[in-house]
Design a protein around this motif. Structure first.
Motif, PDB file in Angstrom:
ATOM      1  N   VAL A 248      36.067  39.823  46.915  1.00 20.50           N
ATOM      2  CA  VAL A 248      37.026  39.226  45.966  1.00 20.50           C
ATOM      3  C   VAL A 248      38.016  38.348  46.706  1.00 20.50           C
ATOM      4  CG1 VAL A 248      38.889  39.719  44.334  1.00 20.50           C
ATOM      5  CG2 VAL A 248      36.769  41.042  44.235  1.00 20.50           C
ATOM      6  N   ARG A 249      38.510  38.815  47.842  1.00 18.32           N
ATOM      7  CA  ARG A 249      39.439  37.982  48.626  1.00 18.32           C
ATOM      8  C   ARG A 249      38.754  36.690  49.062  1.00 18.32           C
ATOM      9  NH1 ARG A 249      41.084  43.230  51.022  1.00 18.32           N
ATOM     10  NH2 ARG A 249      43.137  43.723  50.139  1.00 18.32           N
ATOM     11  N   ALA A 250      37.518  36.794  49.515  1.00 20.86           N
ATOM     12  CA  ALA A 250      36.793  35.602  49.970  1.00 20.86           C
ATOM     13  C   ALA A 250      36.554  34.637  48.819  1.00 20.86           C
ATOM     14  CB  ALA A 250      35.460  36.024  50.596  1.00 20.86           C
ATOM     15  N   MET A 251      36.224  35.167  47.636  1.00 20.69           N
ATOM     16  CA  MET A 251      35.990  34.299  46.485  1.00 20.69           C
ATOM     17  C   MET A 251      37.270  33.583  46.070  1.00 20.69           C
ATOM     18  SD  MET A 251      33.370  36.501  44.090  1.00 20.69           S
ATOM     19  CE  MET A 251      33.234  35.157  42.884  1.00 20.69           C
TER      20      MET A 251
ATOM     21  N   LEU B 130      39.067  28.693  32.874  1.00 19.65           N
ATOM     22  CA  LEU B 130      39.482  30.000  33.372  1.00 19.65           C
ATOM     23  C   LEU B 130      38.541  31.098  32.889  1.00 19.65           C
ATOM     24  CD1 LEU B 130      43.357  29.756  32.920  1.00 19.65           C
ATOM     25  CD2 LEU B 130      42.134  29.887  35.097  1.00 19.65           C
ATOM     26  N   GLY B 131      38.070  30.938  31.658  1.00 18.15           N
ATOM     27  CA  GLY B 131      37.137  31.919  31.113  1.00 18.15           C
ATOM     28  C   GLY B 131      35.842  31.969  31.903  1.00 18.15           C
ATOM     29  N   VAL B 132      35.342  30.794  32.293  1.00 22.64           N
ATOM     30  CA  VAL B 132      34.110  30.729  33.091  1.00 22.64           C
ATOM     31  C   VAL B 132      34.335  31.382  34.456  1.00 22.64           C
ATOM     32  CG1 VAL B 132      32.514  29.189  34.280  1.00 22.64           C
ATOM     33  CG2 VAL B 132      33.196  28.695  31.926  1.00 22.64           C
ATOM     34  N   THR B 133      35.472  31.081  35.081  1.00 26.20           N
ATOM     35  CA  THR B 133      35.778  31.669  36.385  1.00 26.20           C
ATOM     36  C   THR B 133      35.920  33.179  36.283  1.00 26.20           C
ATOM     37  OG1 THR B 133      36.928  29.643  37.041  1.00 26.20           O
ATOM     38  CG2 THR B 133      37.354  31.596  38.358  1.00 26.20           C
ATOM     39  N   ALA B 134      36.575  33.651  35.224  1.00 28.00           N
ATOM     40  CA  ALA B 134      36.755  35.094  35.026  1.00 28.00           C
ATOM     41  C   ALA B 134      35.412  35.793  34.871  1.00 28.00           C
ATOM     42  CB  ALA B 134      37.633  35.349  33.803  1.00 28.00           C
ATOM     43  N   ARG B 135      34.522  35.202  34.086  1.00 29.19           N
ATOM     44  CA  ARG B 135      33.207  35.815  33.893  1.00 29.19           C
ATOM     45  C   ARG B 135      32.383  35.788  35.180  1.00 29.19           C
ATOM     46  NH1 ARG B 135      33.915  33.252  28.886  1.00 29.19           N
ATOM     47  NH2 ARG B 135      32.707  31.426  29.490  1.00 29.19           N
ATOM     48  N   SER B 136      32.529  34.720  35.952  1.00 31.27           N
ATOM     49  CA  SER B 136      31.800  34.623  37.221  1.00 31.27           C
ATOM     50  C   SER B 136      32.286  35.681  38.202  1.00 31.27           C
ATOM     51  CB  SER B 136      31.975  33.230  37.827  1.00 31.27           C
ATOM     52  OG  SER B 136      31.436  32.237  36.980  1.00 31.27           O
TER      53      SER B 136
ATOM     54  N   ARG C 277      41.105  39.988  29.969  1.00 28.81           N
ATOM     55  CA  ARG C 277      42.488  39.552  30.198  1.00 28.81           C
ATOM     56  C   ARG C 277      42.988  40.021  31.566  1.00 28.81           C
ATOM     57  NH1 ARG C 277      43.170  44.370  27.619  1.00 28.81           N
ATOM     58  NH2 ARG C 277      44.997  45.629  28.217  1.00 28.81           N
ATOM     59  N   HIS C 278      42.458  41.134  32.058  1.00 30.34           N
ATOM     60  CA  HIS C 278      42.876  41.642  33.363  1.00 30.34           C
ATOM     61  C   HIS C 278      42.499  40.666  34.474  1.00 30.34           C
ATOM     62  CE1 HIS C 278      44.057  45.578  31.825  1.00 30.34           C
ATOM     63  NE2 HIS C 278      42.928  45.621  31.148  1.00 30.34           N
ATOM     64  N   ILE C 279      41.398  39.960  34.315  1.00 32.93           N
ATOM     65  CA  ILE C 279      40.981  38.961  35.292  1.00 32.93           C
ATOM     66  C   ILE C 279      41.617  37.615  34.980  1.00 32.93           C
ATOM     67  CG2 ILE C 279      38.992  37.888  36.432  1.00 32.93           C
ATOM     68  CD1 ILE C 279      37.259  40.136  35.288  1.00 32.93           C
ATOM     69  N   TYR C 280      41.684  37.310  33.702  1.00 35.21           N
ATOM     70  CA  TYR C 280      42.149  35.995  33.253  1.00 35.21           C
ATOM     71  C   TYR C 280      43.600  35.753  33.668  1.00 35.21           C
ATOM     72  CZ  TYR C 280      43.089  32.136  30.005  1.00 35.21           C
ATOM     73  OH  TYR C 280      43.444  30.935  29.455  1.00 35.21           O
ATOM     74  N   GLN C 281      44.464  36.735  33.518  1.00 36.79           N
ATOM     75  CA  GLN C 281      45.896  36.533  33.758  1.00 36.79           C
ATOM     76  C   GLN C 281      46.222  36.158  35.200  1.00 36.79           C
ATOM     77  OE1 GLN C 281      47.425  40.189  32.085  1.00 36.79           O
ATOM     78  NE2 GLN C 281      47.378  39.404  29.997  1.00 36.79           N
ATOM     79  N   PRO C 282      45.719  36.890  36.204  1.00 37.20           N
ATOM     80  CA  PRO C 282      45.997  36.444  37.580  1.00 37.20           C
ATOM     81  C   PRO C 282      45.326  35.110  37.921  1.00 37.20           C
ATOM     82  CG  PRO C 282      44.605  38.424  37.570  1.00 37.20           C
ATOM     83  CD  PRO C 282      45.094  38.222  36.187  1.00 37.20           C
ATOM     84  N   LEU C 283      44.161  34.846  37.331  1.00 40.36           N
ATOM     85  CA  LEU C 283      43.523  33.548  37.570  1.00 40.36           C
ATOM     86  C   LEU C 283      44.366  32.416  36.990  1.00 40.36           C
ATOM     87  CD1 LEU C 283      39.727  34.258  36.874  1.00 40.36           C
ATOM     88  CD2 LEU C 283      40.814  33.813  39.095  1.00 40.36           C
ATOM     89  N   ALA C 284      44.983  32.657  35.847  1.00 44.45           N
ATOM     90  CA  ALA C 284      45.836  31.629  35.235  1.00 44.45           C
ATOM     91  C   ALA C 284      47.031  31.313  36.125  1.00 44.45           C
ATOM     92  CB  ALA C 284      46.307  32.100  33.857  1.00 44.45           C
ATOM     93  N   THR C 285      47.508  32.322  36.855  1.00 43.75           N
ATOM     94  CA  THR C 285      48.610  32.098  37.796  1.00 43.75           C
ATOM     95  C   THR C 285      48.124  31.309  39.002  1.00 43.75           C
ATOM     96  OG1 THR C 285      49.663  34.167  37.110  1.00 43.75           O
ATOM     97  CG2 THR C 285      50.362  33.231  39.206  1.00 43.75           C
ATOM     98  N   LEU C 286      46.932  31.628  39.469  1.00 44.27           N
ATOM     99  CA  LEU C 286      46.374  30.932  40.633  1.00 44.27           C
ATOM    100  C   LEU C 286      45.995  29.488  40.318  1.00 44.27           C
ATOM    101  CD1 LEU C 286      44.042  33.715  42.077  1.00 44.27           C
ATOM    102  CD2 LEU C 286      45.994  32.688  43.267  1.00 44.27           C
TER     103      LEU C 286
END
Length: 208
Positions: free
Chosen positions: A190-193, A151-157, A133-142
């Motif tokens: 992380v910034r580049a990704m 989003l789950g796939v992106t978070a795991r990647s 969830r720590h990764i998922y939440q900011p990705l959901a905003t982006l």
């Protein structure tokens, strides 16, 4: 709770804490039930009155480790501007710091293998997945247009990329990287990704 059950619960917690200390000091290879029994002053066979087997004991130690990791990532989330990009950077660096400071306990989370044919209990899987969830939440905003599965796939990647850098960077061999340099590299990656995923230029994404 009866006095007998209360005593068993205290002994069980003492056993888990003893195993945690042993793993922190010598890794999974140094974990022996006879040592643990001696640590908490019980008979060797009594260990299995407190936990089902060594697999459960290691998972219970892992539960403690995950709870502390969760707290570290939560603190990192609030330790800066609410930018989703920079939040992802902070939690990635916090993950690196936690691994460096708790190296053997962190390694145990990934090195432990269940006995052949024995699945990981659902409660342990749930605890592990909850950290995403720590990764998922900011990705959901982006990426508000993406589905939960996407989003789950992106978070795991993203996790896999950071975890791989930490794993190799902290390897105590020729490829080891000083922690401060590793932190900087992880932040840059992380910034580049994120910039690549959002398709925005660096100067634009820094404003997010």
């Amino acid at each position: 709770m009866s006095k007998a059950l209360e005593r068993r619960a205290k002994l069980r917690e003492s056993l888990i804490e003893a195993a945690e200390r042993r793993i922190a000091a010598g890794g999974l290879a140094g974990l022996k039930t006879r040592d643990l029994a001696r640590d908490i002053s019980i008979a060797n066979g009594a260990v299995y009155n407190l936990v089902e087997d060594v697999d459960e004991l290691i998972l219970r130690v892992g539960s403690h480790t995950l709870a502390r990791l969760d707290a570290a990532l939560t603190a990192a989330e609030g330790d800066g501007p609410p930018s989703p990009r920079e939040t992802l950077v902070r939690i990635a660096v916090a993950y690196c710091d936690f691994a460096a400071e708790n190296l053997e306990l962190w390694r145990a989370l990934f090195e432990h293998r269940m006995a052949p044919g024995k699945p990981v209990p659902e409660w342990a899987v749930s605890e592990q997945m909850d950290l995403f969830r720590h990764i998922y939440q900011p990705l959901a905003t982006l990426f508000p247009e993406r589905t939960q599965d996407e989003l789950g796939v992106t978070a795991r990647s993203l996790f896999s990329a950071v975890h791989g850098m930490v794993l190799l960077g902290l390897e105590q061999k020729l490829i080891a990287v000083p922690v401060e340099a590793l932190r900087e590299e992880i932040a840059a990656i992380v910034r580049a990704m994120v910039d690549g995923l959002t398709g925005k230029s660096d100067w634009t994404s820094k404003r997010m």
